[in-house]
Scaffold this motif. Sequence first.
Motif, PDB file in Angstrom:
ATOM      1  N   GLY A   1      49.493  52.313  66.978  1.00 45.35           N
ATOM      2  CA  GLY A   1      50.353  52.951  67.980  1.00 45.35           C
ATOM      3  C   GLY A   1      51.818  52.586  67.777  1.00 45.35           C
ATOM      4  O   GLY A   1      52.704  53.445  67.863  1.00 45.35           O
ATOM      5  N   PHE A   2      52.081  51.310  67.485  1.00 42.94           N
ATOM      6  CA  PHE A   2      53.451  50.889  67.192  1.00 42.94           C
ATOM      7  C   PHE A   2      53.993  51.679  66.002  1.00 42.94           C
ATOM      8  O   PHE A   2      55.133  52.153  66.021  1.00 42.94           O
ATOM      9  CB  PHE A   2      53.489  49.396  66.840  1.00 42.94           C
ATOM     10  CG  PHE A   2      53.537  48.464  68.018  1.00 42.94           C
ATOM     11  CD1 PHE A   2      52.864  48.719  69.191  1.00 42.94           C
ATOM     12  CD2 PHE A   2      54.248  47.279  67.923  1.00 42.94           C
ATOM     13  CE1 PHE A   2      52.902  47.843  70.246  1.00 42.94           C
ATOM     14  CE2 PHE A   2      54.295  46.389  68.979  1.00 42.94           C
ATOM     15  CZ  PHE A   2      53.621  46.672  70.141  1.00 42.94           C
ATOM     16  N   SER A   3      53.173  51.806  64.973  1.00 43.34           N
ATOM     17  CA  SER A   3      53.590  52.504  63.768  1.00 43.34           C
ATOM     18  C   SER A   3      53.961  53.952  64.065  1.00 43.34           C
ATOM     19  O   SER A   3      54.968  54.466  63.554  1.00 43.34           O
ATOM     20  CB  SER A   3      52.477  52.444  62.718  1.00 43.34           C
ATOM     21  OG  SER A   3      52.819  53.173  61.575  1.00 43.34           O
ATOM     22  N   LYS A   4      53.178  54.602  64.884  1.00 41.76           N
ATOM     23  CA  LYS A   4      53.481  55.992  65.244  1.00 41.76           C
ATOM     24  C   LYS A   4      54.784  56.077  66.038  1.00 41.76           C
ATOM     25  O   LYS A   4      55.583  56.995  65.849  1.00 41.76           O
ATOM     26  CB  LYS A   4      52.328  56.602  66.037  1.00 41.76           C
ATOM     27  CG  LYS A   4      51.124  56.889  65.170  1.00 41.76           C
ATOM     28  CD  LYS A   4      49.992  57.518  65.975  1.00 41.76           C
ATOM     29  CE  LYS A   4      48.813  57.808  65.065  1.00 41.76           C
ATOM     30  NZ  LYS A   4      47.718  58.459  65.783  1.00 41.76           N
ATOM     31  N   ALA A   5      55.004  55.107  66.924  1.00 42.28           N
ATOM     32  CA  ALA A   5      56.232  55.105  67.724  1.00 42.28           C
ATOM     33  C   ALA A   5      57.466  54.861  66.858  1.00 42.28           C
ATOM     34  O   ALA A   5      58.537  55.395  67.144  1.00 42.28           O
ATOM     35  CB  ALA A   5      56.143  54.049  68.820  1.00 42.28           C
ATOM     36  N   PHE A   6      57.321  54.051  65.820  1.00 41.22           N
ATOM     37  CA  PHE A   6      58.454  53.688  64.970  1.00 41.22           C
ATOM     38  C   PHE A   6      58.606  54.594  63.747  1.00 41.22           C
ATOM     39  O   PHE A   6      59.523  54.399  62.949  1.00 41.22           O
ATOM     40  CB  PHE A   6      58.319  52.239  64.503  1.00 41.22           C
ATOM     41  CG  PHE A   6      58.440  51.219  65.598  1.00 41.22           C
ATOM     42  CD1 PHE A   6      59.219  51.424  66.720  1.00 41.22           C
ATOM     43  CD2 PHE A   6      57.755  50.016  65.490  1.00 41.22           C
ATOM     44  CE1 PHE A   6      59.322  50.476  67.715  1.00 41.22           C
ATOM     45  CE2 PHE A   6      57.856  49.042  66.481  1.00 41.22           C
ATOM     46  CZ  PHE A   6      58.650  49.273  67.593  1.00 41.22           C
ATOM     47  N   LYS A   7      57.735  55.571  63.605  1.00 39.46           N
ATOM     48  CA  LYS A   7      57.772  56.454  62.432  1.00 39.46           C
ATOM     49  C   LYS A   7      59.162  57.083  62.277  1.00 39.46           C
ATOM     50  O   LYS A   7      59.701  57.671  63.212  1.00 39.46           O
ATOM     51  CB  LYS A   7      56.718  57.551  62.548  1.00 39.46           C
ATOM     52  CG  LYS A   7      56.632  58.431  61.328  1.00 39.46           C
ATOM     53  CD  LYS A   7      55.528  59.453  61.443  1.00 39.46           C
ATOM     54  CE  LYS A   7      55.471  60.286  60.169  1.00 39.46           C
ATOM     55  NZ  LYS A   7      54.359  61.230  60.225  1.00 39.46           N
TER      56      LYS A   7
ATOM     57  N   VAL B   1      58.049  49.349  57.592  1.00 34.73           N
ATOM     58  CA  VAL B   1      57.385  48.063  57.812  1.00 34.73           C
ATOM     59  C   VAL B   1      56.222  48.237  58.781  1.00 34.73           C
ATOM     60  O   VAL B   1      55.117  47.750  58.532  1.00 34.73           O
ATOM     61  CB  VAL B   1      58.377  46.996  58.325  1.00 34.73           C
ATOM     62  CG1 VAL B   1      57.653  45.698  58.663  1.00 34.73           C
ATOM     63  CG2 VAL B   1      59.480  46.742  57.297  1.00 34.73           C
ATOM     64  N   ALA B   2      56.454  48.969  59.870  1.00 30.42           N
ATOM     65  CA  ALA B   2      55.402  49.180  60.872  1.00 30.42           C
ATOM     66  C   ALA B   2      54.200  49.898  60.268  1.00 30.42           C
ATOM     67  O   ALA B   2      53.047  49.542  60.552  1.00 30.42           O
ATOM     68  CB  ALA B   2      55.952  49.961  62.058  1.00 30.42           C
ATOM     69  N   LYS B   3      54.453  50.888  59.438  1.00 32.29           N
ATOM     70  CA  LYS B   3      53.360  51.627  58.791  1.00 32.29           C
ATOM     71  C   LYS B   3      52.551  50.707  57.887  1.00 32.29           C
ATOM     72  O   LYS B   3      51.320  50.738  57.888  1.00 32.29           O
ATOM     73  CB  LYS B   3      53.923  52.799  57.987  1.00 32.29           C
ATOM     74  CG  LYS B   3      52.880  53.628  57.281  1.00 32.29           C
ATOM     75  CD  LYS B   3      53.512  54.775  56.516  1.00 32.29           C
ATOM     76  CE  LYS B   3      52.440  55.583  55.798  1.00 32.29           C
ATOM     77  NZ  LYS B   3      53.045  56.693  55.031  1.00 32.29           N
ATOM     78  N   ARG B   4      53.232  49.885  57.132  1.00 33.22           N
ATOM     79  CA  ARG B   4      52.544  48.978  56.211  1.00 33.22           C
ATOM     80  C   ARG B   4      51.749  47.915  56.975  1.00 33.22           C
ATOM     81  O   ARG B   4      50.633  47.569  56.585  1.00 33.22           O
ATOM     82  CB  ARG B   4      53.560  48.327  55.283  1.00 33.22           C
ATOM     83  CG  ARG B   4      52.922  47.716  54.093  1.00 33.22           C
ATOM     84  CD  ARG B   4      53.741  47.937  52.858  1.00 33.22           C
ATOM     85  NE  ARG B   4      53.514  46.811  51.954  1.00 33.22           N
ATOM     86  CZ  ARG B   4      54.324  46.423  51.025  1.00 33.22           C
ATOM     87  NH1 ARG B   4      55.474  47.044  50.868  1.00 33.22           N
ATOM     88  NH2 ARG B   4      54.032  45.419  50.255  1.00 33.22           N
TER      89      ARG B   4
END
Length: 166
Positions: free
Chosen positions: A91-97, A65-68
Amino acid sequence: MITGQMLRDGVISAANNISNSRQAVDALNIFPVPDGDTGTNMSMTIASASDDIKNMEDNSDLGDVAKRVASALLRGARGNSGVILSLIFRGFSKAFKGLEKADGNDIARAFRMGSDAAYKAVMKPTEGTILTVVRCAAEAAEEIAPSNNEPIEVFLAAIEAAKEAL
């Protein structure tokens, strides 16, 4: 734990909220010039993400979801505020990857990575802007997470710090 469904629903809610508040946010903008379109640009930017994720399955992983969200924000970014918002979520997306769910430490790391991504992208970062708001949120999240790993508590601390900075 924060799930993909919670992030999806939170982004959709945020899009509705900023849409309803865009005139108030437009009125806040005074730097570098009072152009009066920050709320409108942020609203249009996050609406693109909301539209893109609204049909994601409830059981979608947080990382997916974060990536999208980050990708849709970048594609739909309007104005400087929209670009900065997309960088924060990058940045959130990278942290949640790779994460199915996030705890408080993950939330704090996401705020830090979002803040760092935004600051690095701005040639001359200026305090008193959205950069300050996200930095203060990250600092508050990092302060509470080691002693209280409850994701909602970490998120609430970040939000209170963001409100104070604003």
